[in-house]
Scaffold this motif. Sequence first.
Motif, PDB file in Angstrom:
ATOM      1  N   ILE A 139       0.867  -1.173   0.000  1.00 55.04           N
ATOM      2  CA  ILE A 139       0.000   0.000   0.000  1.00 55.04           C
ATOM      3  C   ILE A 139       0.904   1.222   0.000  1.00 55.04           C
ATOM      4  CG2 ILE A 139      -0.218  -0.109   2.522  1.00 55.04           C
ATOM      5  CD1 ILE A 139      -2.973   1.198   2.236  1.00 55.04           C
ATOM      6  N   GLY A 140       0.616   2.179  -0.849  1.00 56.41           N
ATOM      7  CA  GLY A 140       1.457   3.366  -0.958  1.00 56.41           C
ATOM      8  C   GLY A 140       0.636   4.633  -0.903  1.00 56.41           C
ATOM      9  N   GLY A 141       1.213   5.650  -0.297  1.00 62.52           N
ATOM     10  CA  GLY A 141       0.551   6.944  -0.188  1.00 62.52           C
ATOM     11  C   GLY A 141       1.306   7.821   0.775  1.00 62.52           C
ATOM     12  N   SER A 142       0.598   8.478   1.654  1.00 62.63           N
ATOM     13  CA  SER A 142       1.226   9.326   2.668  1.00 62.63           C
ATOM     14  C   SER A 142       1.376   8.521   3.953  1.00 62.63           C
ATOM     15  CB  SER A 142       0.390  10.577   2.924  1.00 62.63           C
ATOM     16  OG  SER A 142       0.369  11.380   1.771  1.00 62.63           O
ATOM     17  N   LEU A 143       2.601   8.175   4.278  1.00 62.77           N
ATOM     18  CA  LEU A 143       2.862   7.337   5.437  1.00 62.77           C
ATOM     19  C   LEU A 143       2.798   8.187   6.703  1.00 62.77           C
ATOM     20  CD1 LEU A 143       3.583   4.400   6.116  1.00 62.77           C
ATOM     21  CD2 LEU A 143       5.982   5.095   6.153  1.00 62.77           C
ATOM     22  N   HIS A 144       2.027   7.717   7.654  1.00 65.50           N
ATOM     23  CA  HIS A 144       1.767   8.467   8.879  1.00 65.50           C
ATOM     24  C   HIS A 144       2.181   7.599  10.059  1.00 65.50           C
ATOM     25  CE1 HIS A 144      -1.270  11.399  10.926  1.00 65.50           C
ATOM     26  NE2 HIS A 144      -0.312  11.055  11.757  1.00 65.50           N
ATOM     27  N   LYS A 145       3.206   8.000  10.777  1.00 66.32           N
ATOM     28  CA  LYS A 145       3.676   7.219  11.922  1.00 66.32           C
ATOM     29  C   LYS A 145       2.783   7.459  13.125  1.00 66.32           C
ATOM     30  CE  LYS A 145       8.530   6.962  10.551  1.00 66.32           C
ATOM     31  NZ  LYS A 145       9.938   7.227  10.948  1.00 66.32           N
ATOM     32  N   MET A 146       2.549   6.384  13.876  1.00 66.47           N
ATOM     33  CA  MET A 146       1.759   6.526  15.094  1.00 66.47           C
ATOM     34  C   MET A 146       2.541   7.355  16.112  1.00 66.47           C
ATOM     35  SD  MET A 146      -1.059   4.989  14.458  1.00 66.47           S
ATOM     36  CE  MET A 146      -1.884   4.658  16.005  1.00 66.47           C
ATOM     37  N   ALA A 147       1.840   8.197  16.828  1.00 69.39           N
ATOM     38  CA  ALA A 147       2.499   9.076  17.796  1.00 69.39           C
ATOM     39  C   ALA A 147       2.912   8.328  19.058  1.00 69.39           C
ATOM     40  CB  ALA A 147       1.574  10.238  18.154  1.00 69.39           C
ATOM     41  N   GLN A 148       2.327   7.164  19.291  1.00 72.57           N
ATOM     42  CA  GLN A 148       2.645   6.380  20.477  1.00 72.57           C
ATOM     43  C   GLN A 148       3.357   5.096  20.069  1.00 72.57           C
ATOM     44  OE1 GLN A 148       1.786   7.213  23.914  1.00 72.57           O
ATOM     45  NE2 GLN A 148       1.711   9.155  22.829  1.00 72.57           N
ATOM     46  N   ARG A 149       4.189   4.574  20.945  1.00 74.67           N
ATOM     47  CA  ARG A 149       4.888   3.332  20.656  1.00 74.67           C
ATOM     48  C   ARG A 149       3.992   2.134  20.944  1.00 74.67           C
ATOM     49  NH1 ARG A 149      10.906   4.407  23.297  1.00 74.67           N
ATOM     50  NH2 ARG A 149      11.461   6.168  21.938  1.00 74.67           N
ATOM     51  N   GLU A 150       4.272   1.063  20.256  1.00 71.71           N
ATOM     52  CA  GLU A 150       3.622  -0.225  20.498  1.00 71.71           C
ATOM     53  C   GLU A 150       2.104  -0.126  20.449  1.00 71.71           C
ATOM     54  OE1 GLU A 150       5.165  -1.735  24.143  1.00 71.71           O
ATOM     55  OE2 GLU A 150       7.207  -1.933  23.372  1.00 71.71           O
ATOM     56  N   CYS A 151       1.607   0.550  19.436  1.00 74.98           N
ATOM     57  CA  CYS A 151       0.168   0.590  19.223  1.00 74.98           C
ATOM     58  C   CYS A 151      -0.271  -0.696  18.526  1.00 74.98           C
ATOM     59  CB  CYS A 151      -0.217   1.785  18.356  1.00 74.98           C
ATOM     60  SG  CYS A 151      -0.055   3.379  19.172  1.00 74.98           S
ATOM     61  N   THR A 152      -1.443  -1.186  18.885  1.00 72.97           N
ATOM     62  CA  THR A 152      -2.019  -2.331  18.198  1.00 72.97           C
ATOM     63  C   THR A 152      -3.478  -2.051  17.887  1.00 72.97           C
ATOM     64  OG1 THR A 152      -2.779  -3.498  20.187  1.00 72.97           O
ATOM     65  CG2 THR A 152      -0.509  -3.922  19.467  1.00 72.97           C
ATOM     66  N   ILE A 153      -3.973  -2.709  16.840  1.00 70.24           N
ATOM     67  CA  ILE A 153      -5.389  -2.671  16.493  1.00 70.24           C
ATOM     68  C   ILE A 153      -5.833  -4.086  16.166  1.00 70.24           C
ATOM     69  CG2 ILE A 153      -4.810  -2.040  14.100  1.00 70.24           C
ATOM     70  CD1 ILE A 153      -7.596  -0.702  13.969  1.00 70.24           C
ATOM     71  N   LEU A 154      -6.893  -4.519  16.814  1.00 75.95           N
ATOM     72  CA  LEU A 154      -7.424  -5.866  16.624  1.00 75.95           C
ATOM     73  C   LEU A 154      -6.319  -6.909  16.754  1.00 75.95           C
ATOM     74  CD1 LEU A 154      -9.856  -5.171  13.640  1.00 75.95           C
ATOM     75  CD2 LEU A 154     -10.411  -5.311  16.086  1.00 75.95           C
ATOM     76  N   GLY A 155      -5.391  -6.663  17.673  1.00 74.81           N
ATOM     77  CA  GLY A 155      -4.310  -7.592  17.964  1.00 74.81           C
ATOM     78  C   GLY A 155      -3.123  -7.511  17.033  1.00 74.81           C
ATOM     79  N   MET A 156      -3.144  -6.607  16.051  1.00 75.02           N
ATOM     80  CA  MET A 156      -2.037  -6.469  15.102  1.00 75.02           C
ATOM     81  C   MET A 156      -1.211  -5.235  15.438  1.00 75.02           C
ATOM     82  SD  MET A 156      -3.991  -7.322  11.484  1.00 75.02           S
ATOM     83  CE  MET A 156      -5.222  -6.023  11.751  1.00 75.02           C
ATOM     84  N   ASN A 157       0.104  -5.328  15.286  1.00 79.63           N
ATOM     85  CA  ASN A 157       0.979  -4.178  15.520  1.00 79.63           C
ATOM     86  C   ASN A 157       0.691  -3.079  14.513  1.00 79.63           C
ATOM     87  OD1 ASN A 157       2.333  -5.345  17.706  1.00 79.63           O
ATOM     88  ND2 ASN A 157       3.803  -6.369  16.365  1.00 79.63           N
TER      89      ASN A 157
END
Length: 294
Positions: A139-157
């Motif tokens: 997937i390509g586009g505007s890459l946006h880094k999470m502001a917090q470390r070790e974030c997960t969604i639905l069990g995925m990093n």
Amino acid sequence: MIRKSTVTLENYWVIFVVYSSARIAEKHKRFRALFKLFKTFGAEGVVIVNNAADDDAVKIEEFFADYPADRVTGTNQNAEFSGWVEGLTYLRENRKIDESTSFILLNDTVFSHYPLYLSSVVKYLQAAAQLRQLPVPVIGGSLHKMAQRECTILGMNLPSFVATAIFMVNASAANLLVDQCQKVFGECKNVSTWQADSYSLLKQFYNESGAYYVGSWLFSGGWYNSSSFEAFNKDLLRLKLTAIMCEHSISARILASQGELLDYEEAAPSKGLLSTLRQFTLSQVRAIHKYRNQ
């Protein structure tokens, strides 16, 4: 005049989800130029998924009446993500789609909520030529880094994600997108009936860091047309949360499948989309502190 680059894309389709005739009318010259760019860069075709209702839908059809595009009447059940899923499903059923096919997906907010410049789109399309050469989901586009470390969604990093105003996926990533969106649609189906505080709601899907991160802009005014949890219309909240979770979990699913997230905006001009998103990220960091201290 836009000149055709020596680097062109082949075997790619554009899926455009549209809601508002007012947005189209206000930026009609830019939209015309954008669709001309797609043609210049060798698009196989464009699918317009009309998510508008009543008179708005008719006006949108009139605006694109002279443009040679496939048309799909969207259900708008899950905002732009159901539109993209419906567009991808339409192409699979009605056009020749194979593992070499790529897709550019966008919605009609690209010139209003996001200050997208056509010069950025040209660079984006040039960079996207590498997509077909990679053997993994991309997937390509505007890459946006999470502001917090070790974030997960639905069990995925979830270390980072690609913003979805305009983005591109190859065929294998498109398959993951459809599958992941369907999962999120199911997870968010009954959000309008949930009785919980905002943090408890988000913790059903995110870990602590992710819940704070999303809550800081979903319920503190950082997200377009957002409000406090108590004041949020619950049907609108379901659509907003569905869109956020789809955006995040698509990238997380692609990473979990040994795929790639590519930043196609890193060479964009200073007034381009990436610069805006960087400023947006700074505002989110501030909002997180505000949200945690409430």
